[in-house]
Design an enzyme around this catalytic site. Structure first.
Site, mmCIF file in Angstrom:
data_model
loop_
_atom_site.group_PDB
_atom_site.id
_atom_site.type_symbol
_atom_site.label_atom_id
_atom_site.label_comp_id
_atom_site.label_asym_id
_atom_site.label_seq_id
_atom_site.Cartn_x
_atom_site.Cartn_y
_atom_site.Cartn_z
ATOM 1 N N HIS A 235 8.113 -9.152 0.738
ATOM 2 C CA HIS A 235 8.715 -7.879 -0.027
ATOM 3 C C HIS A 235 9.382 -6.818 0.899
ATOM 4 C CE1 HIS A 235 8.601 -4.235 -2.487
ATOM 5 N NE2 HIS A 235 8.114 -3.782 -1.500
ATOM 6 N N ARG B 70 -10.676 0.841 -20.189
ATOM 7 C CA ARG B 70 -9.718 2.382 -20.076
ATOM 8 C C ARG B 70 -9.933 3.086 -18.848
ATOM 9 N NH1 ARG B 70 -11.481 2.960 -25.575
ATOM 10 N NH2 ARG B 70 -9.965 1.843 -26.855
ATOM 11 N N GLU C 109 8.837 -0.880 5.640
ATOM 12 C CA GLU C 109 8.668 0.254 4.768
ATOM 13 C C GLU C 109 8.319 1.683 5.736
ATOM 14 O OE1 GLU C 109 8.577 0.263 1.677
ATOM 15 O OE2 GLU C 109 8.110 -1.574 0.895
ATOM 16 N N ARG D 94 10.073 11.281 -5.441
ATOM 17 C CA ARG D 94 9.324 10.268 -5.314
ATOM 18 C C ARG D 94 10.323 8.894 -5.301
ATOM 19 N NH1 ARG D 94 3.454 7.852 -6.848
ATOM 20 N NH2 ARG D 94 3.258 5.788 -5.869
ATOM 21 N N LYS E 57 4.111 10.108 2.669
ATOM 22 C CA LYS E 57 3.806 9.663 1.220
ATOM 23 C C LYS E 57 3.045 10.496 0.455
ATOM 24 C CE LYS E 57 3.501 5.717 -1.661
ATOM 25 N NZ LYS E 57 3.489 4.479 -2.177
ATOM 26 N N GLU F 50 7.341 10.218 -10.277
ATOM 27 C CA GLU F 50 8.491 9.569 -9.975
ATOM 28 C C GLU F 50 9.520 10.122 -11.065
ATOM 29 O OE1 GLU F 50 9.080 5.569 -8.365
ATOM 30 O OE2 GLU F 50 11.198 5.589 -9.170
ATOM 31 N N LYS G 62 0.588 3.650 -7.405
ATOM 32 C CA LYS G 62 1.295 2.872 -8.395
ATOM 33 C C LYS G 62 0.640 1.591 -8.274
ATOM 34 C CE LYS G 62 5.966 4.234 -7.897
ATOM 35 N NZ LYS G 62 7.407 4.001 -7.466
ATOM 36 N N HIS H 162 14.811 -0.847 -2.415
ATOM 37 C CA HIS H 162 14.236 -1.666 -3.422
ATOM 38 C C HIS H 162 14.908 -2.104 -4.554
ATOM 39 C CE1 HIS H 162 10.616 -0.109 -0.879
ATOM 40 N NE2 HIS H 162 10.004 -0.480 -1.836
ATOM 41 N N ASN I 288 12.122 4.401 -3.012
ATOM 42 C CA ASN I 288 12.464 3.208 -3.424
ATOM 43 C C ASN I 288 13.766 2.752 -2.507
ATOM 44 O OD1 ASN I 288 10.367 2.990 -5.341
ATOM 45 N ND2 ASN I 288 11.798 4.228 -6.683
ATOM 46 N N HIS J 273 14.293 -5.953 -4.492
ATOM 47 C CA HIS J 273 13.573 -6.728 -5.587
ATOM 48 C C HIS J 273 14.711 -7.638 -6.402
ATOM 49 C CE1 HIS J 273 10.852 -3.214 -6.829
ATOM 50 N NE2 HIS J 273 10.495 -3.610 -5.726
HETATM 51 P P1 NAD Z 1 0.136 -9.238 0.648
HETATM 52 O O1 NAD Z 1 -0.760 -8.448 -0.020
HETATM 53 O O2 NAD Z 1 0.773 -10.485 0.268
HETATM 54 O O3 NAD Z 1 -0.275 -9.793 1.924
HETATM 55 C C1 NAD Z 1 0.369 -10.569 2.932
HETATM 56 C C2 NAD Z 1 -0.217 -11.762 3.481
HETATM 57 O O4 NAD Z 1 -1.364 -11.368 4.653
HETATM 58 C C3 NAD Z 1 -1.183 -12.524 2.507
HETATM 59 O O5 NAD Z 1 -1.074 -13.784 2.831
HETATM 60 C C4 NAD Z 1 -2.730 -11.927 2.773
HETATM 61 O O6 NAD Z 1 -3.555 -12.891 2.566
HETATM 62 C C5 NAD Z 1 -2.579 -11.537 4.177
HETATM 63 N N1 NAD Z 1 -3.607 -10.812 4.830
HETATM 64 C C6 NAD Z 1 -3.808 -9.415 4.243
HETATM 65 N N2 NAD Z 1 -4.449 -8.927 5.161
HETATM 66 C C7 NAD Z 1 -4.755 -9.444 6.360
HETATM 67 C C8 NAD Z 1 -5.282 -9.373 7.674
HETATM 68 N N3 NAD Z 1 -5.891 -8.170 8.088
HETATM 69 N N4 NAD Z 1 -5.419 -10.479 8.455
HETATM 70 C C9 NAD Z 1 -4.609 -11.631 8.189
HETATM 71 N N5 NAD Z 1 -3.995 -11.877 6.936
HETATM 72 C C10 NAD Z 1 -4.190 -10.802 6.085
HETATM 73 O O7 NAD Z 1 1.433 -8.599 0.949
HETATM 74 P P2 NAD Z 1 1.700 -6.944 1.534
HETATM 75 O O8 NAD Z 1 2.871 -6.890 2.300
HETATM 76 O O9 NAD Z 1 0.623 -6.360 1.939
HETATM 77 O O10 NAD Z 1 2.106 -6.283 0.010
HETATM 78 C C11 NAD Z 1 3.172 -6.636 -0.992
HETATM 79 C C12 NAD Z 1 3.079 -6.203 -1.954
HETATM 80 O O11 NAD Z 1 2.673 -4.892 -2.250
HETATM 81 C C13 NAD Z 1 4.037 -6.547 -3.116
HETATM 82 O O12 NAD Z 1 3.631 -7.135 -4.165
HETATM 83 C C14 NAD Z 1 4.690 -5.264 -3.201
HETATM 84 O O13 NAD Z 1 5.394 -5.122 -4.545
HETATM 85 C C15 NAD Z 1 3.466 -4.266 -3.126
HETATM 86 N N6 NAD Z 1 3.897 -2.943 -2.855
HETATM 87 C C16 NAD Z 1 3.359 -1.960 -3.812
HETATM 88 C C17 NAD Z 1 3.570 -0.511 -3.467
HETATM 89 C C18 NAD Z 1 2.952 0.533 -4.333
HETATM 90 O O14 NAD Z 1 3.293 1.774 -4.060
HETATM 91 N N7 NAD Z 1 1.950 0.089 -5.237
HETATM 92 C C19 NAD Z 1 4.432 -0.317 -2.239
HETATM 93 C C20 NAD Z 1 4.871 -1.166 -1.539
HETATM 94 C C21 NAD Z 1 4.815 -2.449 -1.885
HETATM 95 N N1 GLY Z 2 6.304 2.320 -2.861
HETATM 96 C C1 GLY Z 2 7.174 3.412 -3.715
HETATM 97 C C2 GLY Z 2 6.473 4.360 -4.359
HETATM 98 O O1 GLY Z 2 5.032 4.423 -4.089
HETATM 99 O O2 GLY Z 2 6.590 5.029 -4.871
#
Ligand code: NAD
Ligand code: GLY
Length: 355
Positions: A262, A118, A182, A238, A224, A234, A140, A245, A242, A249
């Site tokens: 993404h 939890r 972003e 907030r 942010k 949100e 998130k 998005h 998006n 998506h």
């Molecule tokens: P990712 O985590 O897949 O990383 C991208 C690639 O880079 C992967 O292959 C990873 O292994 C590699 N990598 C990471 N760091 C590295 C480094 N320093 N050197 C070399 N390679 C490296 O993708 P991302 O773009 O970081 O994240 C995308 C995800 O984030 C999606 O799932 C998306 O939905 C999510 N997201 C979440 C929020 C939120 O608010 N929580 C906001 C935006 C996106």
């Molecule tokens: N990336 C969208 C949010 O954090 O609200």
């Protein structure tokens, strides 16, 4: 070092940003509940950065869980795998979980932290541009379902975010560009001066100049943090984050998670949302062109896959979390630096833009 704060009362937390910060990861010590730490990372990031973190936290009892790399592993199976490993290593409620990696590792680890017994404390150490400017801040957390992205998750804030800008040196160019989607988003929805700054500083950003990156990442985190402090869950402001998005998506789901990054899907989504805005006379044509040009200059896609038509988009967007009372909400820019959430987009405008 730049230090920012996400103001959320007793759940407030700092964001530390600087080059070579992983070598000073002992600054995390005050944020650990006990000296027991489990680092969740993936098979790409682990060899690059886990040794630095292990060295900096050498006073701690530190273990690691390494998950496979890729968006397609941000799912309930990997979630269960991490939980099983935590149980096997007798992790407790006061063990701190550290997410070391991009948004996939961060979102999944955060959801594990929210759920394990939890709730256990967690820390974000984002290593991609996208995760440094967006996903590591704001709480998130989620995993994907085959029918929709981020469909299973929780709002759960980290205790601290540590951003080492040097980690971007090993990031593939395509991933760096995806993060820029972003970054550009913040300029479009919130800060016209920052958008101008991005246009002016493109060369220094592409060259990964240390001070330029530090300023850019800090400004994104600052925006942010400001938005999340006002509207953590949100219910209003907030939602602007998006932008792009809803369309994005749909592209990710249709193309299969991981095929379009993404950030690439978001970049195209921003162009589609801006195109809707122009068709409705909310956004002037010259501003639309500046948005498209900046996105193109960072080698990001600006049009959806040709095989995706209006019906295809609608099929995916029906599952979107932004559907309220059966109506789809879209974030639409009114000008560079300001945007509105609306469910009043005429069907013919959507049909024109998505055909
Ligand atoms: P990712 O985590 O897949 O990383 C991208 C690639 O880079 C992967 O292959 C990873 O292994 C590699 N990598 C990471 N760091 C590295 C480094 N320093 N050197 C070399 N390679 C490296 O993708 P991302 O773009 O970081 O994240 C995308 C995800 O984030 C999606 O799932 C998306 O939905 C999510 N997201 C979440 C929020 C939120 O608010 N929580 C906001 C935006 C996106
Ligand atoms: N990336 C969208 C949010 O954090 O609200």
């Amino acid at each position: 070092m730049t230090t920012l704060k996400v103001e959320l009362g007793e759940r407030s937390y700092p964001i530390f940003i600087q080059a070579h910060l992983l070598k000073q990861a002992d600054i995390l010590a005050p944020y650990l509940k006990t000296k027991t730490v489990v680092v969740v990372t993936n098979n790409v990031v682990e060899p690059l950065y886990f040794p630095l973190l292990e060295q900096a936290l050498k006073g701690c009892d530190i273990s690691k869980i390494v998950i496979p790399d890729g968006e397609e592993y941000k799912n309930l199976q990997t979630f269960e795998l991490v939980i099983s490993q935590l149980l096997a290593m007798s992790a407790a409620r006061d063990t701190t979980l550290i997410a070391l990696g991009g948004g996939v590792v961060g979102d999944l680890t955060g959801f594990v932290a929210a759920s394990f017994q939890r709730g256990m404390p967690f820390i974000q150490i984002p290593t991609t541009l996208l995760s440094q400017v967006d996903s590591s801040v704001g709480g998130k957390t989620a995993v994907n379902h085959p029918l929709g992205k981020n469909m299973i998750g929780a709002f759960y804030q980290p205790k601290v975010v540590l951003i080492d800008t040097t980690s971007l040196a090993t990031l593939p160019e395509r991933e760096f560009a995806a993060g820029m989607a972003e970054v550009i988003k913040y300029g479009v929805i919130y800060d016209a001066a920052f958008f101008n700054w991005l246009e002016t500083n493109q060369a220094a950003i592409k060259a990964k100049d240390t001070d330029t990156l530090q300023y850019m990442i800090a400004r994104c985190c600052e925006i942010k943090a400001e938005i999340v402090a006002i509207d953590e869950r949100e219910s209003g402001l907030r939602a602007l984050l998006n932008l792009g998005h809803t369309f994005g998506h749909a592209i990710e789901a249709e193309q299969g998670y991981g095929n379009w990054l993404h950030g690439e899907a978001v970049a195209t989504g921003i162009v589609l949302a801006s195109s809707v805005a122009t068709k409705m006379n909310w956004l002037q044509a010259p501003e639309f062109r500046r948005i498209v040009e900046l996105i193109e200059n960072f080698n990001l896609p600006t049009s959806a896959p040709v095989e995706m038509d209006y019906d295809c988009f609608m099929r995916h967007m029906r599952h979107d979390k932004k559907v309220q009372a059966g109506k789809l909400n879209f974030v639409i820019p009114n000008q560079i630096g300001a945007a509105t959430v609306t469910n009043q987009i005429p069907e013919e405008v959507l049909r024109t833009v998505l055909s």
